[in-house]
Write a protein that holds these residues in place. Sequence first.
Motif, PDB file in Angstrom:
ATOM      1  N   GLU B  14       0.835  -1.193   0.000  1.00  0.00           N
ATOM      2  CA  GLU B  14       0.000   0.000   0.000  1.00  0.00           C
ATOM      3  C   GLU B  14       0.873   1.248   0.000  1.00  0.00           C
ATOM      4  N   MET B  15       0.336   2.266  -0.566  1.00  0.00           N
ATOM      5  CA  MET B  15       1.029   3.551  -0.610  1.00  0.00           C
ATOM      6  C   MET B  15       1.487   3.949   0.789  1.00  0.00           C
ATOM      7  N   GLY B  16       2.712   4.433   0.870  1.00  0.00           N
ATOM      8  CA  GLY B  16       3.250   4.870   2.152  1.00  0.00           C
ATOM      9  C   GLY B  16       4.105   3.835   2.857  1.00  0.00           C
ATOM     10  N   GLN B  17       3.974   2.587   2.432  1.00  0.00           N
ATOM     11  CA  GLN B  17       4.758   1.526   3.063  1.00  0.00           C
ATOM     12  C   GLN B  17       6.183   1.503   2.518  1.00  0.00           C
ATOM     13  N   GLU B  18       7.056   0.939   3.306  1.00  0.00           N
ATOM     14  CA  GLU B  18       8.435   0.746   2.872  1.00  0.00           C
ATOM     15  C   GLU B  18       8.550  -0.557   2.083  1.00  0.00           C
ATOM     16  N   VAL B  19       9.316  -0.510   1.012  1.00  0.00           N
ATOM     17  CA  VAL B  19       9.534  -1.687   0.174  1.00  0.00           C
ATOM     18  C   VAL B  19      11.032  -1.929   0.045  1.00  0.00           C
ATOM     19  N   THR B  20      11.440  -3.164   0.208  1.00  0.00           N
ATOM     20  CA  THR B  20      12.851  -3.520   0.025  1.00  0.00           C
ATOM     21  C   THR B  20      12.976  -4.641  -0.988  1.00  0.00           C
ATOM     22  N   LEU B  21      13.730  -4.377  -2.035  1.00  0.00           N
ATOM     23  CA  LEU B  21      13.995  -5.365  -3.060  1.00  0.00           C
ATOM     24  C   LEU B  21      15.428  -5.856  -2.884  1.00  0.00           C
ATOM     25  N   ARG B  22      15.631  -7.145  -3.167  1.00  0.00           N
ATOM     26  CA  ARG B  22      16.916  -7.758  -2.887  1.00  0.00           C
ATOM     27  C   ARG B  22      17.529  -8.387  -4.122  1.00  0.00           C
ATOM     28  N   CYS B  23      18.844  -8.409  -4.128  1.00  0.00           N
ATOM     29  CA  CYS B  23      19.546  -8.940  -5.295  1.00  0.00           C
ATOM     30  C   CYS B  23      20.846  -9.613  -4.864  1.00  0.00           C
ATOM     31  N   LYS B  24      21.076 -10.785  -5.457  1.00  0.00           N
ATOM     32  CA  LYS B  24      22.344 -11.475  -5.297  1.00  0.00           C
ATOM     33  C   LYS B  24      22.974 -11.582  -6.677  1.00  0.00           C
ATOM     34  N   PRO B  25      24.098 -10.904  -6.916  1.00  0.00           N
ATOM     35  CA  PRO B  25      24.721 -10.969  -8.242  1.00  0.00           C
ATOM     36  C   PRO B  25      25.434 -12.295  -8.450  1.00  0.00           C
ATOM     37  N   ILE B  26      25.876 -12.494  -9.665  1.00  0.00           N
ATOM     38  CA  ILE B  26      26.660 -13.677  -9.967  1.00  0.00           C
ATOM     39  C   ILE B  26      28.007 -13.580  -9.251  1.00  0.00           C
ATOM     40  N   SER B  27      28.408 -14.667  -8.647  1.00  0.00           N
ATOM     41  CA  SER B  27      29.651 -14.680  -7.902  1.00  0.00           C
ATOM     42  C   SER B  27      30.823 -14.303  -8.810  1.00  0.00           C
ATOM     43  N   GLY B  28      31.636 -13.375  -8.334  1.00  0.00           N
ATOM     44  CA  GLY B  28      32.797 -12.950  -9.112  1.00  0.00           C
ATOM     45  C   GLY B  28      32.550 -11.722  -9.979  1.00  0.00           C
ATOM     46  N   HIS B  29      31.299 -11.338 -10.111  1.00  0.00           N
ATOM     47  CA  HIS B  29      31.010 -10.131 -10.884  1.00  0.00           C
ATOM     48  C   HIS B  29      31.296  -8.895 -10.042  1.00  0.00           C
ATOM     49  N   ASN B  30      31.945  -7.914 -10.669  1.00  0.00           N
ATOM     50  CA  ASN B  30      32.377  -6.730  -9.920  1.00  0.00           C
ATOM     51  C   ASN B  30      31.372  -5.594  -9.920  1.00  0.00           C
ATOM     52  N   SER B  31      30.455  -5.618 -10.873  1.00  0.00           N
ATOM     53  CA  SER B  31      29.524  -4.498 -10.993  1.00  0.00           C
ATOM     54  C   SER B  31      28.087  -4.971 -10.873  1.00  0.00           C
ATOM     55  N   LEU B  32      27.272  -4.129 -10.254  1.00  0.00           N
ATOM     56  CA  LEU B  32      25.860  -4.445 -10.053  1.00  0.00           C
ATOM     57  C   LEU B  32      25.034  -3.232 -10.418  1.00  0.00           C
ATOM     58  N   PHE B  33      23.916  -3.492 -11.082  1.00  0.00           N
ATOM     59  CA  PHE B  33      23.065  -2.431 -11.622  1.00  0.00           C
ATOM     60  C   PHE B  33      21.625  -2.661 -11.169  1.00  0.00           C
ATOM     61  N   TRP B  34      20.933  -1.575 -10.915  1.00  0.00           N
ATOM     62  CA  TRP B  34      19.488  -1.627 -10.695  1.00  0.00           C
ATOM     63  C   TRP B  34      18.796  -0.857 -11.819  1.00  0.00           C
ATOM     64  N   TYR B  35      17.855  -1.533 -12.489  1.00  0.00           N
ATOM     65  CA  TYR B  35      17.060  -0.933 -13.545  1.00  0.00           C
ATOM     66  C   TYR B  35      15.582  -0.974 -13.155  1.00  0.00           C
ATOM     67  N   ARG B  36      14.835  -0.038 -13.719  1.00  0.00           N
ATOM     68  CA  ARG B  36      13.388  -0.036 -13.576  1.00  0.00           C
ATOM     69  C   ARG B  36      12.777  -0.091 -14.976  1.00  0.00           C
ATOM     70  N   GLN B  37      11.764  -0.916 -15.135  1.00  0.00           N
ATOM     71  CA  GLN B  37      11.101  -1.041 -16.435  1.00  0.00           C
ATOM     72  C   GLN B  37       9.622  -0.712 -16.301  1.00  0.00           C
ATOM     73  N   THR B  38       9.166   0.243 -17.099  1.00  0.00           N
ATOM     74  CA  THR B  38       7.755   0.591 -17.171  1.00  0.00           C
ATOM     75  C   THR B  38       7.356   0.714 -18.627  1.00  0.00           C
ATOM     76  N   MET B  39       6.061   0.642 -18.865  1.00  0.00           N
ATOM     77  CA  MET B  39       5.578   0.798 -20.236  1.00  0.00           C
ATOM     78  C   MET B  39       5.903   2.184 -20.765  1.00  0.00           C
ATOM     79  N   MET B  40       5.762   3.174 -19.901  1.00  0.00           N
ATOM     80  CA  MET B  40       5.913   4.551 -20.366  1.00  0.00           C
ATOM     81  C   MET B  40       7.368   4.942 -20.601  1.00  0.00           C
TER      82      MET B  40
END
Lengths: 114, 115
Positions: B14-40
């Motif tokens: 619901e609006m106003g709540q805190e959201v936490t998204l989690r990610c585990k990259p591939i072992s040995g990879h040095n760089s990590l990226f967060w992208y957002r995808q929307t229709m617009m």
Amino acid sequence: AQSVTQPDIHITVSEGASLELRCNYSYGATPYLFWYVQSPGQGLQLLLKYFSGDTLVQGIKGFEAEFKRSQSSFNLRKPSVHWSDAAEYFCAVGAQAAGNKLTFGGGTRVLVKP
Amino acid sequence: DAGVIQSPRHEVTEMGQEVTLRCKPISGHNSLFWYRQTMMRGLELLIYFNNNVPIDDSGMPEDRFSAKMPNASFSTLKIQPSEPRDSAVYFCASNPTGGSNSPLHFGNGTRLTVT
């Protein structure tokens, strides 16, 4: 700054027919170019990439792409489409001068008719 | 190689709540990226890390968004407070070398719906 344009939002093709997806980029020097495919509910998967050398590059799943510097294009092709090729396809450009950023096009959704 | 792992796959809040998204990259990879995808807006780079250090967060839309990478095998993207316009699919990706000539490996994404 680099930019990528995929002019076709949707393409419908019959199974067994050829497919070509257009990609135009804007960048002052030689870019790094990529094509990714996204199936529903999935992340993006790399199809192929171009950095230098032979301008015709082969990728997975029978896809190929040709870099044309004079046209600032990197079009993706497949001679004979299978129903499993129905997905969304993204062209992306990166450049050393742009740091570690990839810029993605808006995507082209491919529908395959039986 | 398990690939990039994201959790949860779906999040409805619901609006106003805190959201936490989690990610585990591939072992040995040095760089990590967060992208957002929307229709617009398509795929937008929010932030990326190199060797656990945030390098470019210019894509983070507002102060409501924050990202951390406490170690090489874990990253979070937090939205607090969440708003309906944050509804999107959020992807995490990693690559081995950190260069823009190194292909990205994407997770399957987290579909966020804020009501």
